[in-house]
Design a protein around this motif. Structure first.
Motif, PDB file in Angstrom:
ATOM      1  N   ILE A  30     -17.971 -43.477  -8.489  1.00  0.00           N
ATOM      2  CA  ILE A  30     -18.074 -42.227  -9.247  1.00  0.00           C
ATOM      3  C   ILE A  30     -17.709 -42.493 -10.704  1.00  0.00           C
ATOM      4  CG2 ILE A  30     -17.147 -39.888  -9.499  1.00  0.00           C
ATOM      5  CD1 ILE A  30     -16.538 -39.941  -6.482  1.00  0.00           C
ATOM      6  N   ASP A  31     -18.546 -42.031 -11.602  1.00  0.00           N
ATOM      7  CA  ASP A  31     -18.284 -42.169 -13.032  1.00  0.00           C
ATOM      8  C   ASP A  31     -17.127 -41.239 -13.410  1.00  0.00           C
ATOM      9  OD1 ASP A  31     -18.251 -42.281 -15.787  1.00  0.00           O
ATOM     10  OD2 ASP A  31     -20.255 -41.417 -16.049  1.00  0.00           O
ATOM     11  N   ALA A  32     -15.998 -41.833 -13.745  1.00  0.00           N
ATOM     12  CA  ALA A  32     -14.804 -41.044 -14.054  1.00  0.00           C
ATOM     13  C   ALA A  32     -14.631 -40.802 -15.548  1.00  0.00           C
ATOM     14  CB  ALA A  32     -13.567 -41.722 -13.476  1.00  0.00           C
ATOM     15  N   THR A  33     -15.686 -41.041 -16.326  1.00  0.00           N
ATOM     16  CA  THR A  33     -15.603 -40.715 -17.753  1.00  0.00           C
ATOM     17  C   THR A  33     -16.010 -39.263 -17.990  1.00  0.00           C
ATOM     18  OG1 THR A  33     -17.875 -41.508 -18.158  1.00  0.00           O
ATOM     19  CG2 THR A  33     -16.069 -43.092 -18.491  1.00  0.00           C
ATOM     20  N   ARG A  34     -16.494 -38.601 -16.951  1.00  0.00           N
ATOM     21  CA  ARG A  34     -16.926 -37.208 -17.069  1.00  0.00           C
ATOM     22  C   ARG A  34     -15.737 -36.299 -17.330  1.00  0.00           C
ATOM     23  NH1 ARG A  34     -19.404 -37.390 -11.466  1.00  0.00           N
ATOM     24  NH2 ARG A  34     -18.228 -35.466 -11.348  1.00  0.00           N
ATOM     25  N   GLU A  35     -16.041 -35.073 -17.660  1.00  0.00           N
ATOM     26  CA  GLU A  35     -14.998 -34.068 -17.865  1.00  0.00           C
ATOM     27  C   GLU A  35     -14.196 -33.902 -16.580  1.00  0.00           C
ATOM     28  OE1 GLU A  35     -14.024 -32.357 -20.630  1.00  0.00           O
ATOM     29  OE2 GLU A  35     -15.414 -33.657 -21.700  1.00  0.00           O
ATOM     30  N   PHE A  36     -12.899 -33.697 -16.733  1.00  0.00           N
ATOM     31  CA  PHE A  36     -11.994 -33.624 -15.593  1.00  0.00           C
ATOM     32  C   PHE A  36     -12.405 -32.550 -14.590  1.00  0.00           C
ATOM     33  CE2 PHE A  36      -8.311 -31.858 -13.421  1.00  0.00           C
ATOM     34  CZ  PHE A  36      -7.847 -32.994 -12.758  1.00  0.00           C
ATOM     35  N   ASP A  37     -12.767 -31.359 -15.054  1.00  0.00           N
ATOM     36  CA  ASP A  37     -13.090 -30.269 -14.128  1.00  0.00           C
ATOM     37  C   ASP A  37     -14.271 -30.622 -13.228  1.00  0.00           C
ATOM     38  OD1 ASP A  37     -11.006 -28.746 -15.086  1.00  0.00           O
ATOM     39  OD2 ASP A  37     -12.251 -27.557 -16.448  1.00  0.00           O
ATOM     40  N   GLY A  38     -15.314 -31.213 -13.787  1.00  0.00           N
ATOM     41  CA  GLY A  38     -16.480 -31.602 -12.993  1.00  0.00           C
ATOM     42  C   GLY A  38     -16.143 -32.723 -12.017  1.00  0.00           C
ATOM     43  N   LEU A  39     -15.359 -33.673 -12.473  1.00  0.00           N
ATOM     44  CA  LEU A  39     -14.934 -34.787 -11.621  1.00  0.00           C
ATOM     45  C   LEU A  39     -14.065 -34.268 -10.473  1.00  0.00           C
ATOM     46  CD1 LEU A  39     -14.891 -37.874 -11.239  1.00  0.00           C
ATOM     47  CD2 LEU A  39     -12.903 -37.930 -12.749  1.00  0.00           C
ATOM     48  N   HIS A  40     -13.127 -33.405 -10.815  1.00  0.00           N
ATOM     49  CA  HIS A  40     -12.244 -32.810  -9.807  1.00  0.00           C
ATOM     50  C   HIS A  40     -13.059 -32.045  -8.766  1.00  0.00           C
ATOM     51  CE1 HIS A  40      -9.621 -29.642  -8.162  1.00  0.00           C
ATOM     52  NE2 HIS A  40      -8.723 -30.616  -8.135  1.00  0.00           N
ATOM     53  N   GLU A  41     -14.016 -31.275  -9.206  1.00  0.00           N
ATOM     54  CA  GLU A  41     -14.856 -30.490  -8.298  1.00  0.00           C
ATOM     55  C   GLU A  41     -15.625 -31.403  -7.336  1.00  0.00           C
ATOM     56  OE1 GLU A  41     -16.540 -26.930  -6.746  1.00  0.00           O
ATOM     57  OE2 GLU A  41     -14.859 -27.228  -8.110  1.00  0.00           O
ATOM     58  N   GLU A  42     -16.197 -32.495  -7.857  1.00  0.00           N
ATOM     59  CA  GLU A  42     -16.949 -33.419  -6.998  1.00  0.00           C
ATOM     60  C   GLU A  42     -16.043 -34.046  -5.936  1.00  0.00           C
ATOM     61  OE1 GLU A  42     -19.479 -37.588  -7.062  1.00  0.00           O
ATOM     62  OE2 GLU A  42     -19.153 -36.544  -8.975  1.00  0.00           O
ATOM     63  N   ILE A  43     -14.877 -34.492  -6.344  1.00  0.00           N
ATOM     64  CA  ILE A  43     -13.949 -35.125  -5.397  1.00  0.00           C
ATOM     65  C   ILE A  43     -13.470 -34.103  -4.372  1.00  0.00           C
ATOM     66  CG2 ILE A  43     -11.675 -36.214  -5.184  1.00  0.00           C
ATOM     67  CD1 ILE A  43     -12.290 -37.520  -7.954  1.00  0.00           C
TER      68      ILE A  43
END
Length: 187
Positions: A161-174
């Motif tokens: 998973i690309d973790a350079t994305r915005e935190f909220d979007g990354l958090h939602e995906e996880i």
């Protein structure tokens, strides 16, 4: 959500092997862990020795909590130790395959990936907090570890998973991945 859970970082912290490490140093007078790659014998056997330590880590940090009904969230699981062995020049593919067969595959696995420069900016104490070779700087260490993690992910078909994305979007995906897996296991 009221789900009995426990977070653990399964980092390799020598306990059983510590007396052996002291013995190696006393006998040779020169081999500290960061020097083991210089010894042909230690390069061959070190992974097998480390397996015993990791099995103890697994037992206490993962297996026992699972047995008492907790869900265990492992930060880096066994992959951190394998990446460290690659960095130290002590990786043994055969021993790593044995270890991966001895411990169960996680119910859900993914790797968060960021370029080493981003990682260094986010965590500026890398040089002080890990066992970096004297010849390397933090960026060198992070590059080698990132490459190792990506090799591990590719060889074991672990989603990256690309973790350079915005935190909220990354958090939602996880969150959605974990929730989907948890609910599918408990149906």
């Amino acid at each position: 959500m009221g789900i009995p859970s426990q977070y653990v970082w399964c980092n390799w912290d020598p306990k059983i092997t510590l007396p052996l490490m002291a013995f190696i140093y006393l006998v040779t007078g020169r081999y500290r862990r960061k020097d083991y790659h210089k010894s042909r014998i230690l390069r061959k056997i070190w992974n097998y020795i480390v397996i015993f330590d990791f099995l103890c880590i697994y037992l206490f940090k993962v297996k026992i909590p699972l047995l008492i009904g907790k869900n265990v969230v492992c930060d880096r699981y066994v992959y951190d130790m394998i990446a460290d062995l690659m960095y130290d020049g002590l990786y043994n593919e055969k021993a790593s395959k044995i270890l991966l067969k001895l411990i169960p595959e996680p119910d859900l696995t993914f790797m968060l990936d960021v370029p080493e420069e981003v990682s260094d900016l986010r965590k500026d104490d890398t040089k002080d907090s890990v066992n970096i070779k004297e010849s390397d700087n933090a960026i060198d260490y992070l590059k080698i570890h990132r490459k190792a993690y990506l090799q591990i992910a590719e060889s074991l078909n672990i989603p990256v998973i690309d973790a350079t994305r915005e935190f909220d979007g990354l958090h939602e995906e996880i969150y959605l991945r974990v929730l989907q897996r948890y609910t599918s296991m408990n149906e």
